[in-house]
Motif scaffolding. Structure first.
Motif, short mmCIF file in Angstrom:
data_model
loop_
_atom_site.label_atom_id
_atom_site.label_comp_id
_atom_site.label_asym_id
_atom_site.label_seq_id
_atom_site.Cartn_x
_atom_site.Cartn_y
_atom_site.Cartn_z
N ASN A 50 6.82 -5.93 -9.47
CA ASN A 50 6.36 -4.77 -10.26
C ASN A 50 4.95 -4.33 -9.89
O ASN A 50 4.31 -3.62 -10.66
N VAL A 51 4.45 -4.77 -8.72
CA VAL A 51 3.07 -4.49 -8.35
C VAL A 51 2.98 -3.41 -7.27
O VAL A 51 2.21 -2.45 -7.40
N VAL A 52 3.77 -3.55 -6.20
CA VAL A 52 3.68 -2.63 -5.06
C VAL A 52 4.47 -1.36 -5.36
O VAL A 52 5.69 -1.37 -5.39
N GLY A 53 3.76 -0.29 -5.66
CA GLY A 53 4.42 0.98 -6.02
C GLY A 53 4.83 0.99 -7.48
O GLY A 53 4.77 -0.02 -8.18
N ALA A 54 5.24 2.15 -7.96
CA ALA A 54 5.68 2.29 -9.34
C ALA A 54 6.91 1.45 -9.58
O ALA A 54 7.90 1.57 -8.85
N PHE A 55 6.85 0.57 -10.57
CA PHE A 55 7.95 -0.34 -10.91
C PHE A 55 8.35 -1.24 -9.74
O PHE A 55 9.48 -1.74 -9.69
N GLY A 56 7.45 -1.44 -8.79
CA GLY A 56 7.76 -2.27 -7.64
C GLY A 56 8.65 -1.62 -6.61
O GLY A 56 9.22 -2.31 -5.74
N LEU A 57 8.77 -0.28 -6.62
CA LEU A 57 9.71 0.40 -5.75
C LEU A 57 9.34 0.36 -4.27
O LEU A 57 10.18 0.61 -3.41
N LEU A 58 8.09 0.07 -3.97
CA LEU A 58 7.68 -0.02 -2.56
C LEU A 58 7.67 -1.46 -2.05
O LEU A 58 7.26 -1.71 -0.92
N GLN A 59 8.11 -2.40 -2.88
CA GLN A 59 8.11 -3.81 -2.49
C GLN A 59 8.95 -4.07 -1.23
O GLN A 59 8.51 -4.84 -0.34
N PRO A 60 10.14 -3.48 -1.06
CA PRO A 60 10.91 -3.72 0.18
C PRO A 60 10.15 -3.32 1.44
O PRO A 60 10.24 -4.00 2.46
N PHE A 61 9.38 -2.21 1.37
CA PHE A 61 8.62 -1.78 2.55
C PHE A 61 7.45 -2.72 2.82
O PHE A 61 7.11 -2.96 3.97
N ALA A 62 6.86 -3.26 1.76
CA ALA A 62 5.78 -4.24 1.94
C ALA A 62 6.33 -5.51 2.59
O ALA A 62 5.70 -6.08 3.49
N LEU A 65 7.04 -4.74 6.27
CA LEU A 65 5.79 -4.67 7.04
C LEU A 65 5.23 -6.06 7.30
O LEU A 65 4.75 -6.36 8.40
N LYS A 66 5.31 -6.92 6.30
CA LYS A 66 4.82 -8.30 6.46
C LYS A 66 5.57 -9.01 7.58
O LYS A 66 4.95 -9.66 8.44
N LEU A 67 6.89 -8.90 7.60
CA LEU A 67 7.67 -9.55 8.65
C LEU A 67 7.40 -8.93 10.02
O LEU A 67 7.42 -9.62 11.04
N PHE A 68 7.15 -7.62 10.05
CA PHE A 68 6.94 -6.92 11.32
C PHE A 68 5.63 -7.35 11.98
O PHE A 68 5.56 -7.45 13.21
N VAL A 69 4.59 -7.58 11.19
CA VAL A 69 3.27 -7.87 11.77
C VAL A 69 3.01 -9.37 11.94
O VAL A 69 2.01 -9.76 12.53
#
Length: 335
Positions: A50-62, A65-69
């Protein structure tokens, strides 16, 4: 001009059709991870992401990105070629299977007459990626996880195959679109409800999902066949597993829940026929996947094998013979 009309336009059309399947599929896979964490959080009385984006909606992209870098590490004793090939095979086969999935009337990339066989073939080959990864890692825990996965897939593909044959007897076609059309009057989940239950349990085992996640059981094998993988190689296994979940859910919907057909034969709902109803039904089956994971403890390996070989296989064989007898006796075989 002839080259443009005969080759370039069909090629561009094909590439566009493929992207029209793959891009929404990748987005759906990303948000399936969020859905799983949110639903399990709700069931376990916690919030989930529930932290990254509204209601945690951007968590999958975070997470992506973590796995990619992150740095990709290959163990010193590993077979480098096969180590990298394993996750690529798993991911590629998970994507390839979607070529024959009908999303609506006429909305299918390859409407082949043996679509069911194509799905069974590609899903069966997926185990090779796991076996190669476990062996190439040159470590005992990944190898044990790979062997478990191979034995598990063999055990549960037999009941799945029998159930598919039962549905084919009722539908009279190997074409997935024809199977959906044959359910215009009633969905096969009604007369074949026990088979639908067994099919659902079997696809849990086929996709290595709880309570059958023994190939990657943390308590025994650390993380199983993917324990030596990191960064994007791990992400490919992750993508393959979740795309296979969506694929098996789509197969369940096509075989038992009428595919894209609306459950309500009234005007306000008829326009929903097609991709919308198909997506809603897949969403429901995926919810059952998550519900089972949050509810049941992991099976022991002997329990897993006993369920597949001594319970599901005899039941599906008997049901297959019984279905053939009933259809023949009452002259209900499809033309």
């Amino acid at each position: 001009m002839m080259f443009f009309n005969d080759y370039l336009i069909p090629a561009l059309w094909l590439i566009g059709s493929i992207l029209l399947i793959i891009v929404p599929l990748m987005i759906a896979m990303a948000y399936l991870t969020l859905m799983e964490r949110k639903v399990m959080g709700w069931m376990q009385r916690r919030k989930g992401p529930n932290v990254v984006g509204a209601f945690g909606l951007l968590q999958p992209f975070a997470d992506g990105l973590k796995l990619f870098v992150k740095e990709m590490i290959i163990p010193a004793g590993a077979n480098r070629v096969l180590f990298l090939l394993g996750p690529m095979i798993t991911f590629s086969l998970a994507i390839l299977a979607w070529a024959v999935i009908p999303f609506g009337e006429g909305l299918v990339l390859a409407d082949i007459n043996v679509g069911v066989l194509y799905i069974l073939a590609t899903s069966s080959l997926g185990v090779y990626g796991i076996i190669i990864a476990g062996w190439a890692s040159n470590s005992k825990y990944p190898f044990l996880g790979a062997i478990r996965s191979a034995a598990q897939m063999v055990s549960y593909e037999l009941p799945i195959g029998m159930i598919v044959v039962i549905v084919l007897l009722c539908a009279g076609s190997l074409n997935l679109s024809d199977i959906v059309r044959s359910q215009q009057d009633f969905w096969y989940v009604i007369p074949l409800f026990p088979m639908a239950v067994i099919f659902f349990i079997s696809i849990l085992a086929e996709t290595n999902r709880a309570p059958f996640d023994l190939p990657e059981s943390e308590s025994e094998l650390v993380s199983g066949y993917n324990v030596e993988y990191s960064a994007m190689t791990f992400a490919l296994f992750f993508l393959g597993e979740y795309i296979n979940m969506i694929l098996m859910s789509a197969m369940f919907v096509i075989l038992f829940l009428g595919g894209w057909l609306s459950p309500f034969a009234i005007a306000p709902f008829i326009w929903l026929e097609g991709p919308i109803w198909f997506a809603l039904k897949i969403f429901f089956v995926l919810f059952l996947f998550i519900w089972v994971r949050a509810t049941f403890p992991r099976y022991r390996y002997d329990q897993l094998m006993r369920l597949g070989w001594k319970i599901f296989l005899p039941i599906t064989l008997l049901w297959l013979v019984g279905t053939a007898f009933v259809l023949l006796w009452f002259d209900l075989l499809p033309a």
